[in-house]
Design a protein around this motif. Structure first.
Motif, short mmCIF file in Angstrom:
data_model
loop_
_atom_site.label_atom_id
_atom_site.label_comp_id
_atom_site.label_asym_id
_atom_site.label_seq_id
_atom_site.Cartn_x
_atom_site.Cartn_y
_atom_site.Cartn_z
N VAL A 174 -70.45 48.65 22.96
CA VAL A 174 -70.37 48.50 21.51
C VAL A 174 -68.95 48.76 21.03
O VAL A 174 -68.43 48.08 20.13
N ARG A 175 -68.28 49.75 21.64
CA ARG A 175 -66.89 50.04 21.26
C ARG A 175 -65.97 48.87 21.60
O ARG A 175 -65.05 48.55 20.82
N LEU A 176 -66.20 48.24 22.73
CA LEU A 176 -65.37 47.09 23.10
C LEU A 176 -65.50 45.96 22.08
O LEU A 176 -64.51 45.32 21.72
N ARG A 177 -66.74 45.71 21.62
CA ARG A 177 -66.92 44.67 20.61
C ARG A 177 -66.25 45.06 19.30
O ARG A 177 -65.64 44.22 18.63
N ALA A 178 -66.34 46.32 18.92
CA ALA A 178 -65.70 46.77 17.69
C ALA A 178 -64.17 46.66 17.79
O ALA A 178 -63.50 46.26 16.82
N GLU A 179 -63.61 46.98 18.92
CA GLU A 179 -62.16 46.85 19.10
C GLU A 179 -61.73 45.40 19.06
O GLU A 179 -60.66 45.06 18.54
N ARG A 180 -62.55 44.52 19.64
CA ARG A 180 -62.21 43.09 19.60
C ARG A 180 -62.21 42.57 18.17
O ARG A 180 -61.43 41.67 17.82
N LEU A 181 -63.07 43.13 17.32
CA LEU A 181 -63.14 42.72 15.93
C LEU A 181 -62.13 43.46 15.05
O LEU A 181 -62.08 43.21 13.85
N GLN A 235 -69.87 44.35 11.89
CA GLN A 235 -68.96 44.20 10.75
C GLN A 235 -69.55 44.84 9.50
O GLN A 235 -68.83 45.48 8.73
N ALA A 236 -70.88 44.68 9.28
CA ALA A 236 -71.50 45.27 8.10
C ALA A 236 -71.49 46.79 8.17
O ALA A 236 -71.24 47.48 7.16
N SER A 237 -71.77 47.34 9.34
CA SER A 237 -71.77 48.80 9.49
C SER A 237 -70.37 49.37 9.29
O SER A 237 -70.19 50.44 8.67
N ALA A 238 -69.35 48.67 9.79
CA ALA A 238 -67.99 49.15 9.60
C ALA A 238 -67.57 49.08 8.14
O ALA A 238 -66.89 49.98 7.63
N ALA A 239 -68.00 48.02 7.44
CA ALA A 239 -67.65 47.89 6.02
C ALA A 239 -68.27 49.01 5.19
O ALA A 239 -67.63 49.58 4.30
N LEU A 240 -69.52 49.37 5.48
CA LEU A 240 -70.17 50.44 4.74
C LEU A 240 -69.58 51.80 5.11
O LEU A 240 -69.41 52.68 4.25
N ALA A 241 -69.27 52.00 6.39
CA ALA A 241 -68.68 53.27 6.81
C ALA A 241 -67.31 53.48 6.19
O ALA A 241 -66.95 54.62 5.83
N ASN A 242 -66.55 52.41 6.02
CA ASN A 242 -65.23 52.54 5.39
C ASN A 242 -65.34 52.88 3.91
O ASN A 242 -64.36 53.34 3.32
N GLN A 243 -66.52 52.65 3.31
CA GLN A 243 -66.73 53.02 1.92
C GLN A 243 -67.14 54.48 1.74
O GLN A 243 -67.33 54.93 0.62
N GLY A 244 -67.31 55.20 2.84
CA GLY A 244 -67.69 56.60 2.76
C GLY A 244 -69.14 56.88 3.05
O GLY A 244 -69.56 58.05 2.99
N HIS A 245 -69.93 55.88 3.39
CA HIS A 245 -71.34 56.09 3.70
C HIS A 245 -71.50 56.49 5.17
O HIS A 245 -70.69 56.10 6.03
N ARG A 246 -72.56 57.24 5.44
CA ARG A 246 -72.89 57.56 6.82
C ARG A 246 -73.69 56.40 7.41
O ARG A 246 -74.73 56.01 6.88
N VAL A 247 -73.20 55.85 8.51
CA VAL A 247 -73.81 54.68 9.15
C VAL A 247 -74.03 55.00 10.62
O VAL A 247 -73.13 55.53 11.29
N ALA A 248 -75.23 54.70 11.11
CA ALA A 248 -75.57 54.93 12.52
C ALA A 248 -75.96 53.60 13.15
O ALA A 248 -76.75 52.83 12.58
N LEU A 304 -62.21 46.74 14.44
CA LEU A 304 -62.95 47.74 13.68
C LEU A 304 -63.10 49.05 14.45
O LEU A 304 -64.00 49.84 14.16
N GLY A 305 -62.24 49.27 15.42
CA GLY A 305 -62.39 50.43 16.27
C GLY A 305 -62.18 51.76 15.56
O GLY A 305 -62.66 52.80 16.03
N GLN A 306 -61.49 51.76 14.41
CA GLN A 306 -61.21 53.01 13.69
C GLN A 306 -62.24 53.32 12.61
O GLN A 306 -62.10 54.31 11.90
N SER A 307 -63.26 52.49 12.46
CA SER A 307 -64.26 52.73 11.43
C SER A 307 -65.15 53.90 11.85
O SER A 307 -65.56 54.00 13.01
N PRO A 308 -65.52 54.80 10.93
CA PRO A 308 -66.32 55.99 11.28
C PRO A 308 -67.81 55.69 11.40
O PRO A 308 -68.63 56.24 10.66
N VAL A 309 -68.17 54.83 12.35
CA VAL A 309 -69.57 54.49 12.60
C VAL A 309 -70.08 55.37 13.74
O VAL A 309 -69.41 55.51 14.78
N GLU A 310 -71.25 55.97 13.56
CA GLU A 310 -71.85 56.81 14.59
C GLU A 310 -72.64 55.92 15.56
O GLU A 310 -73.53 55.18 15.15
#
Length: 461
Positions: free
Chosen positions: A135-142, A111-124, A144-150
């Motif tokens: 990891v993608r399955l957990r993000a989709e369940r939350l 959740q923290a990585s998705a929040a920062l990535a949505n602000q325009g920061h590069r997050v890995a 957050l699947g569309q967040s630009p996290v690497e």
């Protein structure tokens, strides 16, 4: 070429010996010492990059004053996480997060990585335990699947650093977990003390040189300590503990060490089907479902850092047929309970020697401040006498061995929180003689434990 000397390292505490031993002299663990060929000392760097002692590298020294190109802190987008870290992430800092398996560490960091990535920061997000698909399955369940996290699934530290160094340095890099990482400069298996120390050292060097915030996820042992050498906790900038109980739906984050902020703040989260939800008013959560007409319950107005928290303390005093009565406590210090019982026996006139005593902090919160003495004593007296305490009253104060009730810090903040939640009175220590404060309406000041015993006894009559 000099021959490499084998060394023996304890896998529990990281102590290094020149020969094998059955018992570690540092931590007392048995059969925890393992041979590690080519192990490096805690202060050594990689052999290929270590400078010669005969001729050192000259580097530039800088002063304390100067301009910073970036903001000193980077908000994570999660208020409770920012509260624990001191207002956000400091650029170039390294944070070690530990917690029991399944407590929600990966969920919170996702959740923290998705929040920062949505602000325009590069997050890995680098996972050494899960595949990218997991990891993608957990993000989709939350959601957050569309967040630009690497994302990546990798365990080699050199490959991770080389990949993250390409292009713009990431603002945040999450390593989940440090026990699965390994570096080529150390000849030992992943998860050993030397590998954990070497991997952490390389990642810390990357964070300091690029300004990337690196979060290391650490496993914990059965006694709640972060697994691996304790030297890693000294190397990082902050150590955060993520606590919780399987029987409760909330999680508590507290900083054990923080070079850039306080260590007495807590963040409260509630586990839901959409991940971890911030709890901005923990007092309402801890007081939910309170039984107002039951003897043996008292509401304690406590402080967790700068945040006042109201929590219910429950006590049960029952006659015992055993030669040695039981003393059980959950969420409080066992020795503190023994001291309160002794003071009630010696100065309060109560006879608790033939009674079993059980004390519980409702909701699963753990209290450590001495201000809870008065609330615990009130709950014990109420349970022994069978008289219920007023439901609109809070208690706080430190109990001395002489029976005196000593003042505690931040009393106005405690009373303000109690008033906001509908409590109209408080039982608290008497103000100091030369610095008397004006008490709010309904606040009763007490100087000795006998005043509390007499007040509860009068309610029974």
């Amino acid at each position: 070429m000099a021959k490499r000397q084998p060394s023996f390292a304890c896998q529990s505490c990281g102590a290094v010996y020149n020969r094998w031993k059955g018992k570690c002299e540092a931590c007392g663990g048995w059969n925890t010492i393992v041979e590690e060929i080519g192990a490096m000392s805690a202060m050594a760097g990689p052999v290929a990059t270590r400078p010669s002692r005969a001729k050192g590298r000259i580097f530039a020294l800088e002063g304390l004053s100067g301009e910073t190109k970036e903001a000193p802190r980077m908000p994570s987008g999660i208020g409770e996480l920012d509260r624990v870290t001191g207002g956000g992430f400091v650029h170039g800092s390294v944070i070690l997060i530990g917690g029991d398996p399944g407590i929600g560490k990966s969920t919170l960091l996702t959740q923290a990585s998705a929040a920062l990535a949505n602000q325009g920061h590069r997050v890995a997000y680098i996972s050494g335990e899960e595949a990218v698909a997991q990891v993608r399955l957990r993000a989709e369940r939350l959601g957050l699947g569309q967040s630009p996290v690497e994302l990546a699934s990798e365990t080699n530290v050199e490959d991770i650093i080389a990949t993250l160094s390409q292009g713009r340095p990431p603002a945040l890099a999450i390593i989940d977990s440090i026990q699965t990482m390994w570096t080529e400069t150390v000849e030992s298996a992943p998860g050993t003390v030397t590998q954990v120390r070497g991997s952490a050292q390389a990642l810390i060097r990357f964070a300091k040189t690029t300004g990337t915030v690196v979060i290391l996820v650490g496993h914990v042992t059965k006694d709640g300590q972060i697994a691996g050498p304790r030297v890693v906790e000294h190397m990082v900038d902050a150590v955060v503990s993520f606590e919780g109980d399987g029987g409760h739906h909330f999680r508590i984050m507290r900083a054990v060490k923080n070079r850039f902020g306080p260590t007495d703040e807590i963040g409260v989260f509630e586990m839901s089907d959409q991940g971890l939800r911030e709890v901005t008013n923990p007092s309402e959560l801890f007081l939910a479902g309170r039984d107002l007409a039951t003897a043996g319950t008292a509401v304690f107005a406590g402080m967790e850092g700068t945040r006042p928290v109201l929590v219910e303390i429950q006590a049960l005093v029952a006659p015992s047929s055993l030669g040695t009565p039981r003393r059980a406590v959950v969420g409080w210090d066992q020795s503190r309970l023994s001291m309160v019982l002794a003071v009630l026996e010696a100065h309060g006139g109560l006879r608790l020697g033939q009674h079993d005593v059980y004390l519980n902090v409702a909701g699963g919160l753990r209290i450590s401040e001495p201000a809870a003495d008065l609330a615990a004593a009130a709950a014990l007296i109420s349970s022994l006498s069978g008289s219920a305490l007023p439901p609109d009253t809070v208690y706080f104060g430190e109990l001395g061995l002489s029976g005196a009730i000593r003042p505690v810090a931040q009393a106005p903040a405690r009373l303000k929180e109690a008033t906001k939640l509908g409590f109209s009175s408080a039982v608290m220590p008497a103000p100091r003689g030369d610095k008397k404060e004006r008490l709010p309406v309904g606040a009763a000041s007490m100087a000795h434990i006998t005043d509390l015993v007499a007040g509860i006894a009068a309610r029974r009559r």
